[in-house]
Motif scaffolding. Structure first.
Motif, PDB file in Angstrom:
ATOM      1  N   TRP A  16      -5.566 -12.119  -5.279  1.00 24.93           N
ATOM      2  CA  TRP A  16      -5.133 -12.965  -4.128  1.00 24.93           C
ATOM      3  C   TRP A  16      -6.511 -13.500  -3.397  1.00 24.93           C
ATOM      4  CZ3 TRP A  16      -0.248 -13.212  -1.599  1.00 24.93           C
ATOM      5  CH2 TRP A  16       0.815 -12.378  -2.125  1.00 24.93           C
ATOM      6  N   VAL A  18      -8.258 -15.445  -0.471  1.00 23.17           N
ATOM      7  CA  VAL A  18      -8.185 -15.730   0.918  1.00 23.17           C
ATOM      8  C   VAL A  18      -8.490 -16.972   1.364  1.00 23.17           C
ATOM      9  CG1 VAL A  18      -9.341 -14.963   3.267  1.00 23.17           C
ATOM     10  CG2 VAL A  18      -8.716 -13.126   1.406  1.00 23.17           C
ATOM     11  N   SER A  36      -2.138 -16.395  -2.579  1.00 25.15           N
ATOM     12  CA  SER A  36      -2.888 -16.829  -1.403  1.00 25.15           C
ATOM     13  C   SER A  36      -2.588 -15.826  -0.042  1.00 25.15           C
ATOM     14  CB  SER A  36      -2.827 -18.459  -1.192  1.00 25.15           C
ATOM     15  OG  SER A  36      -3.378 -18.881  -2.273  1.00 25.15           O
ATOM     16  N   LEU A  37      -3.646 -15.956   0.717  1.00 19.72           N
ATOM     17  CA  LEU A  37      -3.492 -15.290   2.240  1.00 19.72           C
ATOM     18  C   LEU A  37      -3.943 -16.320   2.963  1.00 19.72           C
ATOM     19  CD1 LEU A  37      -5.058 -11.600   1.463  1.00 19.72           C
ATOM     20  CD2 LEU A  37      -2.685 -12.343   1.702  1.00 19.72           C
ATOM     21  N   TRP A  43       0.997 -19.647   8.915  1.00 22.22           N
ATOM     22  CA  TRP A  43       2.025 -19.239   8.147  1.00 22.22           C
ATOM     23  C   TRP A  43       3.406 -19.519   9.109  1.00 22.22           C
ATOM     24  CZ3 TRP A  43       5.804 -15.520   8.991  1.00 22.22           C
ATOM     25  CH2 TRP A  43       6.710 -15.417   7.990  1.00 22.22           C
ATOM     26  N   GLY A  57       0.770 -14.718   1.446  1.00 22.86           N
ATOM     27  CA  GLY A  57       0.447 -13.755   2.513  1.00 22.86           C
ATOM     28  C   GLY A  57       0.070 -14.163   3.384  1.00 22.86           C
ATOM     29  N   TRP A  59      -3.443 -13.586   6.783  1.00 26.59           N
ATOM     30  CA  TRP A  59      -4.517 -12.615   7.124  1.00 26.59           C
ATOM     31  C   TRP A  59      -4.469 -12.984   8.718  1.00 26.59           C
ATOM     32  CZ3 TRP A  59      -8.824 -15.084   9.412  1.00 26.59           C
ATOM     33  CH2 TRP A  59      -9.115 -16.268   8.855  1.00 26.59           C
ATOM     34  N   ILE A  79      -0.309  -8.288   4.083  1.00 31.01           N
ATOM     35  CA  ILE A  79      -0.931  -8.649   5.317  1.00 31.01           C
ATOM     36  C   ILE A  79      -2.488  -8.133   5.308  1.00 31.01           C
ATOM     37  CG2 ILE A  79      -1.158  -8.555   7.740  1.00 31.01           C
ATOM     38  CD1 ILE A  79       1.938  -8.475   7.725  1.00 31.01           C
ATOM     39  N   ALA A  80      -3.370  -8.951   5.514  1.00 31.30           N
ATOM     40  CA  ALA A  80      -4.807  -8.718   5.444  1.00 31.30           C
ATOM     41  C   ALA A  80      -5.222  -8.837   6.834  1.00 31.30           C
ATOM     42  CB  ALA A  80      -5.621  -9.494   4.532  1.00 31.30           C
TER      43      ALA A  80
END
Length: 168
Positions: A16, A18, A36-37, A43, A57, A59, A79-80
């Motif tokens: 993934w 960021v 990709s985050l 989002w 995802g 962050w 989820i980061a």
């Protein structure tokens, strides 16, 4: 790609990317063909475009509130939570809120200034993958995830404090 530590102490490749927050006036540039985050608020703003995608995802930065995704958290595969510096503990609260209040049950990742001595505490708050700071030895991570045999207080990994566990 950098490596991740998982809850069992194993090391896996992080596939993934960021995606940083774009500068004012710029649009979000999500790499094509790359998991990709993206920033959580972006989002949400593009929810109709991103909904249902397993390659996207989000962050959170430590000053952001996870409430913005209430009711939508389980639409996300990852989820980061960013720890901008090791002394910023707001990410622990974000993790607990995501797990306990909002019922998030997919991968919760710690990113940013993540150090070995934080791993067990992050695990107790609900994180299940960890992207260590680049200058830290990832081979020591498994030991750090289980440094203490018991926690005194209740957390995401146990509902009862130690004094109640001992009484039963």
């Amino acid at each position: 790609m950098p490596d991740l530590i998982t809850l069992d102490g194993s090391i896996r490749n992080d596939d993934w990317a960021v995606v940083p927050r774009p500068a004012d006036g710029d649009s979000l540039a999500v790499p094509e063909g790359q998991r990709s985050l993206i920033p959580a608020d972006l989002w949400l703003a593009g929810h109709e475009h991103y909904a249902g995608r397993e390659d996207i995802g989000v962050w959170f930065d430590s000053h952001e509130e996870p409430e913005v995704l209430a009711g939508k958290v389980n639409e996300l595969p990852v989820i980061a939570v960013n720890f901008p510096k090791f002394s910023d503990g707001r990410g622990y609260s974000i993790a607990r809120l995501l797990r306990e209040r909002f019922g998030y049950n997919n991968e919760l990742r710690a990113i940013g200034d993540v150090l070995l001595d934080q791993l067990q505490f992050m695990k107790r708050c609900g994180f299940d993958t960890f992207a260590l700071r680049e200058d830290k030895d990832i081979t020591k991570a498994a030991k750090c995830l289980n440094f203490f045999s018991q926690g005194y207080q209740a957390a995401t990994d146990t509902d009862e404090p130690l004094f109640r566990r001992r009484a039963s």
